[in-house]
Design a protein around this motif. Structure first.
Motif, mmCIF file in Angstrom:
data_model
loop_
_atom_site.group_PDB
_atom_site.id
_atom_site.type_symbol
_atom_site.label_atom_id
_atom_site.label_comp_id
_atom_site.label_asym_id
_atom_site.label_seq_id
_atom_site.Cartn_x
_atom_site.Cartn_y
_atom_site.Cartn_z
ATOM 1 N N LEU A 1 0.717 10.922 1.710
ATOM 2 C CA LEU A 1 0.783 9.488 1.995
ATOM 3 C C LEU A 1 2.001 9.147 2.851
ATOM 4 N N TRP B 1 -0.597 5.144 8.636
ATOM 5 C CA TRP B 1 -0.692 4.226 7.508
ATOM 6 C C TRP B 1 -0.740 2.774 8.004
ATOM 7 N N LEU C 1 5.165 1.916 0.873
ATOM 8 C CA LEU C 1 3.759 2.246 1.068
ATOM 9 C C LEU C 1 2.833 1.201 0.447
#
Length: 494
Positions: A172, A181, A281
């Motif tokens: 990630l 992302w 994130l």
């Protein structure tokens, strides 16, 4: 060859560890609470240069593990590097290395129990921390007392959770850094925009080596645990060959992503930088997730610490370096009294943490700071001596060799000594001095024990030159230290 089962003998360790247990132990052994939290201190001191700190530590650990792997494949045994030190340099070296390593891990048991209680305090604020610390230690004691298979199974799942979380983070965070992302841009500006790549110079990079190596300690556990499996040599060869990739992927990769995602000076020392990264994130409940993962890492360290410390007592007892009753095992092949002895010391550490946090407990923590580096030096010296001896006596057992012998072991030894020396001129002087005091006390205890045995008419030592690697004699690896009377390679009963 010994073939007695644990039920038939009272001093034979179990052989219930499976390949998957050892594989996951080797993967998760270097991932402790220090990885998830302690890395913030390194980043706070070295900035993006923390990447170099992890690279240096990873290289040292990999090369030491490669040396240990060479000896362990030639002679797999429960004592691992303590036996090699004994064979190479005499009984004093085996005594000192064994007790140093026991001291390190038994203190870790107490520390991790206290840390685990602090983590649980987030969810159970009304419960006394000392009670939760004692409860965690009790649970892991029961796991270790059931059987070595239970230890392996618990560590398999603990390590599996840690590895899965780290791999998920790497994926990630990697997508974020690469700009894939949502809402992210491809940028590496944080590596140099806040004071440069080395904002405080190169010194903090080297100072951080001791702390990071402390976090990486655990890779060598597989060489101890492998002796309680059916294929020790294969497990050791596999673990020592792949440890560098785990370290590069976990420590170096994670540190690179952390200092790339956010400015290095935005992380708070003492708090997990992974929480901040997960919040960037947009992962909901990041703090709760990390609290759970770090708790798993703590339980893993508790589990491994009790196992390792009890096996060290077993080996020391087999050489009369500890009470002989440490070699007694129950019907499941578990050194019952050894495990309970380590548990008792763990409880003492817990009491010290809450009664004397700034004196006795602080001393226990700091005095173990450089011990793993001292043990690494003993491994390097052992490899230098035994490689030459085994090449002369039975070269066929050296199936897994270190490159550039003897240059590489010498260079690694010099690097580690230099790092220890550097601790004197930095803020880690207390850790160095107290670790050296612990080493000196243990060596002095050996000489006192030797004098006592000689007065009682102890047996004459066997010169190390007469010893051959066990592999050359086709001795069963897992049962090499089955009894205190077993004459293993290089054992000297002084």
């Amino acid at each position: 060859m010994h073939t007695d089962s644990p039920a038939e003998r009272s001093d034979t360790l179990g052989h219930a560890l499976k390949r998957r247990h050892l594989t996951m132990l080797s993967m998760g052994g270097v991932i402790g609470a220090g990885f998830f939290v302690g890395i913030s201190a390194i980043i706070g001191q070295a900035g993006p240069g923390a990447i170099l700190t992890c690279l240096i530590c990873g290289l040292i650990v990999f090369l030491v593990m490669r040396m240990l792997g060479e000896m362990a494949v030639a002679k797999p045994c429960t004592g691992s590097f303590t036996e090699y030190a004994r064979d190479a340099m005499g009984n004093w070296a085996g005594f000192a290395t064994g007790w140093l390593f026991w001291y390190f891990w038994v203190v870790v048991v107490g520390i991790e129990a206290v840390v685990g209680a602090t983590l649980l305090g987030r969810w159970f604020p009304g419960v006394p921390l000392w009670l939760m610390a004692a409860g965690l230690l009790l649970i892991m004691t029961v796991v270790n007392l059931l059987s070595v298979g239970n230890f392996g199974e618990a560590e398999y799942w603990f390590a599996g959770i840690k590895v899965a979380v780290i791999i998920a983070f790497l994926v990630l965070a990697g997508l974020y850094v690469l700009g894939v992302w949502p809402g992210a841009d491809l940028s590496f500006s944080h590596l140099t925009a806040h004071g440069g790549f080395l904002p405080n110079g190169f010194t903090p990079v080297m100072v951080g080596v001791v702390a990071v190596i402390f976090s990486m300690t655990g890779a060598e556990l597989v060489t101890i645990a492998a002796a309680e499996s059916k294929e020790p040599a294969a497990a050791i060869r596999r673990a020592t060959s792949t440890v560098v990739f785990r370290i590069l992927g976990f420590f170096v990769g994670a540190t690179f992503l952390l200092v790339t995602m956010l400015p290095w000076d935005s992380y708070v020392v003492g708090e997990s930088p992974f929480v901040s990264a997960l919040e960037v994130l947009g992962i909901p409940g990041a703090a709760e997730i990390l609290n759970f993962v770090v708790l798993v890492a703590v339980l893993s360290c508790l589990n491994s610490g009790l196992y390792t410390a009890s096996r060290m007592l077993f080996v020391l007892g087999a050489h009369r370096d500890a009470p002989a009753w440490m070699t007694a095992v129950n019907s499941r092949g578990v050194p019952l009294k050894g495990v309970l002895s380590c548990t008792f010391v763990g409880y003492v550490c817990i009491v010290a943490a809450y009664v004397w946090p700034d004196t006795i407990f602080l001393y226990l923590v700091t005095s173990s700071g450089a011990i793993c580096l001292i043990v690494y030096i003993m491994i390097c010296l052992s490899e230098l001596v035994l490689r030459r001896r085994w090449e002369r006596i039975s070269p066929e057992v050296l199936q897994f060799r270190v490159w550039l012998y003897p240059v590489l072991p010498v260079v690694v030894t010099i690097v580690i000594v230099t790092i220890l020396g550097g601790m004197w001129f930095t803020g880690a002087r207390a850790e160095l001095v107290q670790s050296l005091i612990a080493f000196a006390v243990i060596v002095a205890a050996y000489h006192l024990k030797t004098r006592y045995l000689r007065r009682r008419g102890g047996a004459r030592p066997t010169p190390p030159e007469e010893a051959a690697p066990a592999g050359a004699m086709h001795v069963d690896a897992a049962s090499r230290l089955e009894t205190p009377q077993t004459a293993i390679s290089g054992d000297r009963a002084d």
